[in-house]
Design an enzyme around this catalytic site. Structure first.
Site: not given
Length: 465
Positions: A136, A251-253, A256
């Site tokens: 980040y 985006g994190d999903r 991951a």
């Protein structure tokens, strides 16, 4: 393992019924406030929610925000391996009303270089099944010791980059920028369609960073995978997304899920397909920032219209013409998956169908099983197919020259890493079209279906005897 900058997100929700008397701004009457991990903390939370053991290497400040982050993550079952963070915890506070964000307030000041990682963090990294770097842009993944450990890892590394962060370590299996991030990372001006930009800049980033593949996330349009093969793999979402109020964390999903799938031994293309499906489901269920732009799609067009007339109408309306081709002798689930995925890439889908004579030349005298009229009728009956045009030659080059589609699609079984480009690629590129592959269902083929039917028939005959 998740490695990256953890933030503290706070959503303050209220109602707006008046305007401030001394300035033309709305007054928010606070009704509730929710704290949650953000940044790499959210990525770790989403990974843990999938029932896997997750550890997070991040930097935490010695303040109330850092303590709150540690509390939230630990309660979710995430193991923490913190580096010391000078200064204050980065906080993002969103003021929301009626499902919309009115203002975001950021706290924490400029990022400070973190301290050294604890030995326990390095040991856990060395034994990780999969690693997600969730950058980040606050400096954690610039830390030299940590970066060296990432470069030395034998686990698949998925790198979710930030324009203010460093490049991925060489040899990372996959990096997952969105289109805007990709343009900033490469300096690409974005000429042409989003698909053209994603393909061009994705290959440039892959070469520059020396990573295995780049998956460019495209919001409602899914993802474009740029790998060592010349033809990108386009992965649309499983279905068109309805209007949603919160896409934060999609985006994190995605990243991951890709990391977890790679950790299970899956190939990159399969990992990206799983990631698109997971991110789409996540967005459809809700997130945390703004309204998701509803994807516009044309209604299915009348199948009685000629392919040429359909293409002319779509083009006059500024739409995108998609085409695919094949024998489609015995229609099976693999065909349907390819056709549905192809239709989502534009505003109409034209199927270029091999004639009976063409099929015999390609497959032998016993094919096709079904005549061209029946095959065309079955294809036309599918909602995802807008027109069918039959061609008599061994290849669809003549009909493609006539139709000049914007996108030419083949199933993902044509996209072997490092393999040659599709034979139609040079032709399609002449008028600026794009050639892509889409996911396919492994183990489905007309030849396999025919062979299975013959084996079954022989078994029944022997049983009767």
């Amino acid at each position: 393992m998740v490695v990256g900058d953890a933030l503290l997100d706070r959503d303050v929700t209220g109602t707006v019924s008046r305007v401030c008397p001394d300035a033309p701004v709305p007054v928010l009457d606070e009704r509730s406030g929710i704290d949650r991990p953000g940044g790499a903390g959210l990525a770790a939370l989403l990974a843990a929610a999938q029932g896997t053991e997750v550890a997070l290497v991040t930097a935490l400040a010695d303040d109330a925000g850092g303590a709150r982050l540690a509390e939230l993550l630990t309660a979710a079952g995430v193991q923490l391996f913190p580096l010391h963070l000078p200064g204050a915890t980065a906080e993002k506070i969103r003021l929301r009303s009626g499902g919309q964000t009115l203002l975001r307030l950021d706290r924490g000041g400029d990022p400070q270089p973190p301290g050294e990682p604890p030995q326990a963090a390095l040991e856990v990294l060395a034994g990780a099944r999969a690693i997600l770097v969730s950058d980040y842009g606050r400096g954690l993944v610039r830390q030299p010791t940590l970066r060296a450990a990432l470069a030395d890892s034998s686990a698949p590394v998925v790198w979710d980059p930030h324009p203010r962060g460093p490049g991925a370590v060489a040899g990372a299996r996959l990096t997952t920028p969105n289109l805007a991030e990709l343009r900033q990372l490469t300096g690409d001006a974005g000429a042409g369609s989003p698909l053209s930009t994603a393909t061009r800049a994705g290959h440039e980033l892959r070469r520059r960073w020396r990573v295995g593949a780049v998956a460019v996330t495209m919001g409602a349009d899914g993802a474009v995978l740029c790998h060592s093969g010349g033809t990108p793999l386009v992965v649309p979402p499983p279905s068109a997304l309805d209007r949603v109020e919160d896409a934060c964390g999609a985006g994190d999903r995605f990243a991951a899920t890709a990391a977890l799938t790679l950790g299970d031994g899956a190939p990159v293309a399969e990992a990206v397909g799983e990631a698109v499906a997971a991110a789409s489901a996540y967005v459809a269920a809700g997130g945390a920032a703004g309204l998701h732009r509803e994807r516009k799609r044309r209604p299915a067009l009348a199948p009685a219209r000629t392919a040429e007339g359909l293409v002319a109408e779509v083009r006059a309306d500024g739409g995108t013409v998609v085409a695919t081709g094949g024998c489609f002798d015995i229609l099976h689930a693999g065909h349907v998956a390819t056709l549905q995925a192809a239709r989502r890439l534009g505003d109409c889908l034209v199927v270029c169908l091999n004639s009976d004579r063409s099929v015999r030349g390609l497959k032998g005298p016993e094919r096709p099983v079904n005549p061209e009229a029946d095959r065309a009728r079955l294809l036309t009956a599918l909602d995802c197919v807008d027109a069918v045009v039959v061609f008599d030659e061994p290849t669809p080059h003549r009909v493609l020259t006539r139709l000049r589609p914007d996108v030419w699609v083949k199933g993902g079984d044509y996209a072997g890493a490092g393999g040659p480009e599709l034979p139609e690629a040079e032709l399609i590129h002449r008028w600026g079209g794009r050639v892509v592959t889409v996911p396919y269902l492994a183990g489905r083929s007309t030849t396999g279906t025919i062979s299975a039917a013959r084996r079954r028939g022989l078994h029944l005959v022997k049983g009767a005897i």
